[in-house]
Motif scaffolding. Structure first.
Motif, PDB file in Angstrom:
ATOM      1  N   SER A   1     -13.951   1.523   0.306  1.00  0.00           N
ATOM      2  CA  SER A   1     -12.924   1.282  -0.702  1.00  0.00           C
ATOM      3  C   SER A   1     -13.555   0.623  -1.923  1.00  0.00           C
ATOM      4  O   SER A   1     -14.571  -0.069  -1.818  1.00  0.00           O
ATOM      5  CB  SER A   1     -11.796   0.393  -0.150  1.00  0.00           C
TER       6      SER A   1
ATOM      7  N   ALA B   1      -4.037   3.642  -1.842  1.00  0.00           N
ATOM      8  CA  ALA B   1      -4.059   2.555  -2.816  1.00  0.00           C
ATOM      9  C   ALA B   1      -3.428   1.288  -2.246  1.00  0.00           C
ATOM     10  O   ALA B   1      -2.487   1.342  -1.459  1.00  0.00           O
ATOM     11  CB  ALA B   1      -3.331   2.977  -4.091  1.00  0.00           C
TER      12      ALA B   1
ATOM     13  N   TYR C   1      -8.762   0.841  -3.637  1.00  0.00           N
ATOM     14  CA  TYR C   1      -8.516   2.261  -3.378  1.00  0.00           C
ATOM     15  C   TYR C   1      -9.531   2.787  -2.372  1.00  0.00           C
ATOM     16  O   TYR C   1     -10.742   2.595  -2.545  1.00  0.00           O
ATOM     17  CB  TYR C   1      -8.625   3.054  -4.682  1.00  0.00           C
TER      18      TYR C   1
ATOM     19  N   LYS D   1     -12.574  -1.665  -5.635  1.00  0.00           N
ATOM     20  CA  LYS D   1     -11.516  -2.527  -6.157  1.00  0.00           C
ATOM     21  C   LYS D   1     -11.839  -2.989  -7.574  1.00  0.00           C
ATOM     22  O   LYS D   1     -13.001  -3.054  -7.991  1.00  0.00           O
ATOM     23  CB  LYS D   1     -11.313  -3.751  -5.262  1.00  0.00           C
TER      24      LYS D   1
ATOM     25  N   THR E   1       0.813  -1.202   0.000  1.00  0.00           N
ATOM     26  CA  THR E   1       0.000   0.000   0.000  1.00  0.00           C
ATOM     27  C   THR E   1       0.850   1.256   0.000  1.00  0.00           C
ATOM     28  O   THR E   1       1.922   1.300   0.591  1.00  0.00           O
ATOM     29  CB  THR E   1      -0.946   0.022   1.219  1.00  0.00           C
TER      30      THR E   1
END
Length: 236
Positions: free
Chosen positions: A184, A132, A177, A186, A128
């Motif tokens: 988040s 991200a 993200y 993905k 990470t």
């Protein structure tokens, strides 16, 4: 008296520049440039979410090579360590739209196959930076009964295979993200492999035929992270 005063003024007038020259210059301190605090993202914690995408069987597959819609749910746990590394585990379940593949053999023999569910339990390791996370995953895969059928000239025929091949393995990779606190998104590729199915009995044209049981999937998803996910601290 007047002469004394005039003399004193003259002496002071000559001495003032020399005295000023001996005084240290005034120093100025420039105000420090403002640096905004660095936001630290923390991936540690549980999450649940959903996904949508497509599934595509591999070459020489009973399900055919046409794409199918897929959608499902996932949940898991991540742990962030050594600043930029994330390790975790995830369970995922997907529903697939029906496929209508027909494999035609000589003599009017037709083989059909259909499966509508995929599941996996995987570990994942990622790197990470900021919001991200780039990761790889792999582990156990499961599918429902492929529901194979054989017919000769439209009449169902008996047959046997070496196994149902419901259990296998999966590997994949993706990018996730954090776009908001606790949320988040993905994008992910995942490959499922359940070995190969071999016909061991039935109409002569199909006996000994072998077909791969695999799926290539691409999907996008959203996760809700409980408590720990998202920007949690500011570093100055």
């Amino acid at each position: 008296m007047k002469r004394v005063l005039l003399g004193t003024v003259a002496i002071l007038a000559f001495a003032a520049p020399a005295f000023a020259a001996d005084m240290p210059a005034r120093t100025y301190t420039k105000a420090p440039v403002y640096t905004p605090p660095e936001v630290i993202y923390n991936w540690t914690g549980f999450y649940i979410g959903g996904h949508l995408g497509g599934a595509f069987a591999g070459n020489n597959s009973l399900e055919g090579s046409g794409g199918r819609f897929m959608g499902g749910v996932q949940g898991g746990f991540d742990y962030q360590f050594a600043t930029n590394w994330v390790v975790g585990a995830e369970a995922q379940y997907s529903w697939l739209s029906n496929n209508n593949s027909n494999l035609v053999f000589p003599g009017g023999t037709v083989v059909t196959a259909k499966n509508n569910q995929l599941g996996s339990v995987t570990g994942r390791l990622g790197y990470t930076w900021g919001p991200a996370l780039l990761y790889a995953k792999g582990g156990y895969a499961w599918r429902d009964n492929p529901n194979i059928g054989v017919a000769v000239a439209g009449t169902p025929a008996a047959f046997t295979t070496d196994s149902t091949h419901k259990n296998g393995y999966t590997v994949g990779a993706g990018l996730e993200y954090m776009f908001a606190p606790n949320w988040s998104a993905k994008a992910e590729y995942q490959y499922y492999n359940f070995g190969s199915t071999t016909f061991t009995g039935g109409p002569a044209p199909i006996v000994g035929s072998r077909f791969r049981d695999d799926e290539h999937t691409v999907k996008v998803g959203v996760n809700y992270r409980f408590g720990w996910g998202g920007p949690v601290a500011a570093k100055y």
